[in-house]
Design a protein around this motif. Structure first.
Motif, mmCIF file in Angstrom:
data_model
loop_
_atom_site.group_PDB
_atom_site.id
_atom_site.type_symbol
_atom_site.label_atom_id
_atom_site.label_comp_id
_atom_site.label_asym_id
_atom_site.label_seq_id
_atom_site.Cartn_x
_atom_site.Cartn_y
_atom_site.Cartn_z
ATOM 1 N N TYR A 42 0.884 -1.168 0.000
ATOM 2 C CA TYR A 42 0.000 0.000 0.000
ATOM 3 C C TYR A 42 0.922 1.218 0.000
ATOM 4 O O TYR A 42 1.365 1.686 1.049
ATOM 5 C CB TYR A 42 -0.889 -0.035 1.251
ATOM 6 C CG TYR A 42 -2.004 0.987 1.261
ATOM 7 C CD1 TYR A 42 -3.256 0.662 0.741
ATOM 8 C CD2 TYR A 42 -1.821 2.256 1.807
ATOM 9 C CE1 TYR A 42 -4.288 1.592 0.762
ATOM 10 C CE2 TYR A 42 -2.846 3.192 1.826
ATOM 11 C CZ TYR A 42 -4.076 2.842 1.305
ATOM 12 O OH TYR A 42 -5.111 3.764 1.321
ATOM 13 N N PHE A 70 4.120 6.006 -4.739
ATOM 14 C CA PHE A 70 5.411 6.148 -5.437
ATOM 15 C C PHE A 70 5.007 6.327 -6.894
ATOM 16 O O PHE A 70 4.978 5.391 -7.684
ATOM 17 C CB PHE A 70 6.254 4.889 -5.222
ATOM 18 C CG PHE A 70 7.744 5.066 -5.441
ATOM 19 C CD1 PHE A 70 8.274 6.217 -6.034
ATOM 20 C CD2 PHE A 70 8.629 4.077 -5.027
ATOM 21 C CE1 PHE A 70 9.644 6.354 -6.205
ATOM 22 C CE2 PHE A 70 10.003 4.214 -5.199
ATOM 23 C CZ PHE A 70 10.505 5.348 -5.783
ATOM 24 N N CYS A 121 -0.011 10.004 6.101
ATOM 25 C CA CYS A 121 -0.126 10.557 4.746
ATOM 26 C C CYS A 121 -1.153 11.689 4.752
ATOM 27 O O CYS A 121 -2.123 11.673 5.508
ATOM 28 C CB CYS A 121 -0.546 9.460 3.772
ATOM 29 S SG CYS A 121 -0.744 10.073 2.081
ATOM 30 N N SER A 172 14.735 12.657 -6.180
ATOM 31 C CA SER A 172 14.611 11.205 -6.344
ATOM 32 C C SER A 172 15.133 10.770 -7.705
ATOM 33 O O SER A 172 15.210 11.575 -8.646
ATOM 34 C CB SER A 172 13.135 10.791 -6.244
ATOM 35 O OG SER A 172 12.622 11.074 -4.971
ATOM 36 N N ARG A 186 16.063 6.737 1.423
ATOM 37 C CA ARG A 186 15.028 7.774 1.379
ATOM 38 C C ARG A 186 15.126 8.591 2.658
ATOM 39 O O ARG A 186 15.926 8.255 3.544
ATOM 40 C CB ARG A 186 13.633 7.141 1.294
ATOM 41 C CG ARG A 186 13.266 6.417 2.579
ATOM 42 C CD ARG A 186 11.895 5.783 2.548
ATOM 43 N NE ARG A 186 10.819 6.763 2.584
ATOM 44 C CZ ARG A 186 9.535 6.442 2.504
ATOM 45 N NH1 ARG A 186 9.177 5.171 2.392
ATOM 46 N NH2 ARG A 186 8.609 7.361 2.560
ATOM 47 N N GLY A 222 3.412 12.507 4.733
ATOM 48 C CA GLY A 222 4.323 11.560 4.080
ATOM 49 C C GLY A 222 4.941 12.069 2.793
ATOM 50 O O GLY A 222 6.040 11.635 2.427
ATOM 51 N N PHE A 223 4.279 12.995 2.098
ATOM 52 C CA PHE A 223 4.836 13.399 0.794
ATOM 53 C C PHE A 223 6.165 14.147 0.932
ATOM 54 O O PHE A 223 6.899 14.287 -0.045
ATOM 55 C CB PHE A 223 3.811 14.183 -0.039
ATOM 56 C CG PHE A 223 3.419 15.537 0.465
ATOM 57 C CD1 PHE A 223 4.180 16.658 0.154
ATOM 58 C CD2 PHE A 223 2.262 15.716 1.213
ATOM 59 C CE1 PHE A 223 3.801 17.924 0.587
ATOM 60 C CE2 PHE A 223 1.872 16.969 1.659
ATOM 61 C CZ PHE A 223 2.647 18.079 1.349
ATOM 62 N N ALA A 229 10.903 12.062 0.592
ATOM 63 C CA ALA A 229 11.245 11.649 -0.775
ATOM 64 C C ALA A 229 11.975 10.307 -0.789
ATOM 65 O O ALA A 229 12.799 10.015 0.082
ATOM 66 C CB ALA A 229 12.113 12.717 -1.424
ATOM 67 N N LYS A 230 11.643 9.516 -1.797
ATOM 68 C CA LYS A 230 12.189 8.151 -1.918
ATOM 69 C C LYS A 230 13.348 8.083 -2.912
ATOM 70 O O LYS A 230 13.509 8.963 -3.757
ATOM 71 C CB LYS A 230 11.074 7.226 -2.415
ATOM 72 C CG LYS A 230 9.916 7.070 -1.428
ATOM 73 C CD LYS A 230 8.846 6.172 -2.016
ATOM 74 C CE LYS A 230 7.832 5.798 -0.956
ATOM 75 N NZ LYS A 230 6.825 4.856 -1.474
ATOM 76 N N TRP A 255 4.738 18.407 -4.758
ATOM 77 C CA TRP A 255 3.293 18.552 -4.541
ATOM 78 C C TRP A 255 2.878 20.009 -4.424
ATOM 79 O O TRP A 255 1.754 20.367 -4.765
ATOM 80 C CB TRP A 255 2.828 17.699 -3.361
ATOM 81 C CG TRP A 255 2.763 16.283 -3.824
ATOM 82 C CD1 TRP A 255 3.650 15.289 -3.563
ATOM 83 C CD2 TRP A 255 1.796 15.743 -4.753
ATOM 84 N NE1 TRP A 255 3.297 14.155 -4.262
ATOM 85 C CE2 TRP A 255 2.175 14.398 -4.988
ATOM 86 C CE3 TRP A 255 0.672 16.254 -5.400
ATOM 87 C CZ2 TRP A 255 1.449 13.562 -5.851
ATOM 88 C CZ3 TRP A 255 -0.045 15.427 -6.252
ATOM 89 C CH2 TRP A 255 0.344 14.099 -6.464
HETATM 90 N N1 MTE Z 1 8.854 9.905 -3.275
HETATM 91 C C1 MTE Z 1 8.846 9.793 -4.611
HETATM 92 N N2 MTE Z 1 10.017 9.806 -5.266
HETATM 93 N N3 MTE Z 1 7.703 9.639 -5.335
HETATM 94 C C2 MTE Z 1 6.465 9.638 -4.715
HETATM 95 O O1 MTE Z 1 5.445 9.526 -5.402
HETATM 96 N N4 MTE Z 1 5.260 9.794 -2.605
HETATM 97 C C3 MTE Z 1 5.270 10.431 -1.284
HETATM 98 C C4 MTE Z 1 6.462 9.980 -0.452
HETATM 99 N N5 MTE Z 1 7.675 9.975 -1.235
HETATM 100 C C5 MTE Z 1 6.432 9.770 -3.299
HETATM 101 C C6 MTE Z 1 7.666 9.880 -2.603
HETATM 102 C C7 MTE Z 1 4.027 10.196 -0.546
HETATM 103 S S1 MTE Z 1 2.655 11.035 -1.104
HETATM 104 C C8 MTE Z 1 3.976 9.408 0.558
HETATM 105 S S2 MTE Z 1 2.583 9.329 1.519
HETATM 106 C C9 MTE Z 1 5.112 8.563 0.950
HETATM 107 O O2 MTE Z 1 6.212 8.654 0.039
HETATM 108 C C10 MTE Z 1 4.664 7.126 0.978
HETATM 109 O O3 MTE Z 1 5.666 6.296 1.466
HETATM 110 P P1 MTE Z 1 5.361 4.736 1.560
HETATM 111 O O4 MTE Z 1 4.853 4.283 0.243
HETATM 112 O O5 MTE Z 1 6.669 4.094 1.935
HETATM 113 O O6 MTE Z 1 4.317 4.583 2.633
#
Ligand code: MTE
Length: 328
Positions: free
Chosen positions: A86, A89, A145, A180, A234, A242-243, A246-247, A263
C-alpha cells in the motif's frame, strides 16, 4: 500482529514478520486451493499464490541494527505486507498496489548520492559507504499521509543530521533539497499517469533537516528497503505529511532559497512547503482531524490525528512564531 513494545526489541530479532507472512501465505493458498483446486494451478500461478510478496522486494537483505532511544511509539506495528503493498510512489503508477508490482526494475546497485550546491566540497557518496557511515538504528515512527491514512513503521537508518555534518554545508545554505531517481525507461508510469514535473523534489529548512527525528532511511523491519518503499535510501520525517519523505534519493542539494517541491508545484493551495501534520488545518477537500490506521479491523481504524503527528515535544521549537493555521 502485535509486537509488545517495539522499543525493547531490535528489529533483527523480530520474528513476527515472517510468522505473519507464513500466516498470510497459508491463508491465501488455502483460499485459492479451495476455489481452483491446488493440483490445477500452473507452477507460476502456484508460486504467486504461495508468495504474495512482490518480485520487487525479493532482493531485500538483512541489516545489522542497534536499538534507538528515538523509537517513539509502542503502538501495534503495521504489517510488512501492508507497508510494502500500500504505497505512494507515483513514478511507478498512481494506484496503491502499483509500486509493488512495477518497481522491480529500479536499479538499486550500484547506487550513489550526489551532494552539491552550497557545501565546502561537492562529493558523491556510494550507497555502501552511506550504509557504514553510522550505526543503523531501529526507529519505529508513526507515518501519516496527507490522504488521511496512517501506519506505524519500524524503519532502519540514522539521523539525517549525521550525514549533513559529513557534507559540510556552508553557512549560506538555508535549505536542503532532495531529488529522487528518475528514468523514463524504468518508470514509464510517471508520465503516462501524471503531469508531474520529474524528478520528485522535496525540501526542508536547514534547522528542520538537523532535527534528530529526521531519518536517513535504508530499511524497514530490519531489512533493506524494498524498491516500492524507496530503495536504497530515502528520508523519513515523522512529524510531516508523508509526501515530504522523498524516496530513492540520488541528489541532495544545499541551497540558499526555498527549493521547489513536487506537490507544492502541483497544487500549492493544497500542499504546502512545511506540511506539518496538523489536525486543525483541513485539506481543502477533506478534514485532517482523523486518520485511518491501515491494516486494523475496520472498527479500530479511525483515530484522532495528533498535532505534529505526536512529535510536538521534539519539533515545536522549529515553528515558534509561525502561524500554525497557515503553515500547511
Ligand atoms: N517519493 C517519490 N520519489 N515519489 C512519490 O510519489 N510519494 C510520497 C512519499 N515519497 C512519493 C515519494 C508520498 S505522497 C507518501 S505518503 C510517501 O512517500 C509514501 O511512502 P510509503 O509508500 O513508503 O508509505
Amino acid at each position: 500482529m502485535l509486537i509488545g513494545k517495539p522499543s525493547d526489541i531490535p528489529s533483527s530479532e523480530i520474528t513476527s514478520k515472517s510468522a505473519y507472512r507464513e500466516f498470510l501465505n497459508r491463508r491465501r493458498f488455502l483460499k485459492a486451493a479451495a476455489i481452483t483446486g491446488a493440483s490445477m494451478l500452473g507452477a507460476d500461478r502456484l508460486a504467486e499464490v504461495l508468495e504474495p510478496r512482490t518480485r520487487a522486494d525479493a532482493a531485500v537483505t538483512k541489516l545489522k541494527t542497534v536499538y534507538s532511544p528515538l523509537t517513539t511509539t509502542g503502538e501495534q506495528l503495521t504489517s510488512y505486507q501492508d507497508i510494502t503493498t500500500y504505497n505512494n510512489f507515483y513514478e511507478f503508477g498512481v494506484d496503491k498496489d502499483q509500486p509493488a508490482k512495477n518497481s522491480g526494475a529500479l536499479p538499486t546497485r550500484p547506487w550513489s548520492v550526489k551532494v552539491e550546491g552550497l557545501v565546502a566540497k561537492p562529493r558523491t557518496f556510494d550507497i555502501e559507504d552511506l550504509l557504514k557511515l553510522r550505526p543503523l538504528e531501529d526507529r519505529t515512527y508513526r507515518h501519516r499521509c496527507v490522504e488521511a491514512w496512517s501506519m506505524v513503521i519500524p524503519w532502519v537508518g540514522y539521523s539525517l543530521s549525521e550525514f549533513i555534518k559529513q557534507c559540510q554545508p556552508l553557512s549560506s545554505a538555508n535549505y536542503v533539497q532532495f531529488l529522487s531517481y528518475y528514468n523514463h525507461g524504468v518508470e514509464p508510469w510517471a508520465t503516462r499517469e501524471t503531469d508531474i514535473r520529474w524528478p520528485y523534489s522535496e525540501g526542508l529548512r536547514m534547522d528542520e533537516a538537523m532535527n534528530e527525528l529526521a531519518l536517513l532511511t535504508f530499511g524497514l523491519y530490519g531489512e533493506t528497503l524494498p524498491n516500492q518503499d524507496g530503495a536504497p535510501v530515502r528520508i523519513v520525517l515523522p512529524w510531516k505529511y508523508g509526501f515530504k519523505s522523498a524516496k530513492s534519493l540520488v541528489t541532495i542539494r544545499f541551497v540558499k532559497k526555498m527549493p521547489h517541491t513536487t506537490w507544492n508545484d502541483e497544487s500549492s493551495f493544497e500542499y504546502g512547503f512545511y506540511a506539518n501534520v496538523n489536525p486543525n488545518v483541513p485539506h481543502p477537500r477533506w478534514s485532517q482531524e482523523y486518520e485511518r490506521r491501515i491494516g486494523l479491523p475496520f472498527y479500530e481504524q479511525r483515530r484522532k490525528t495528533l498535532m505534529f503527528n505526536g512529535y510536538t515535544d521534539q519539533v515545536a521549537y522549529l515553528y515558534k512564531g509561525m502561524d500554525l493555521r497557515k503553515n500547511f
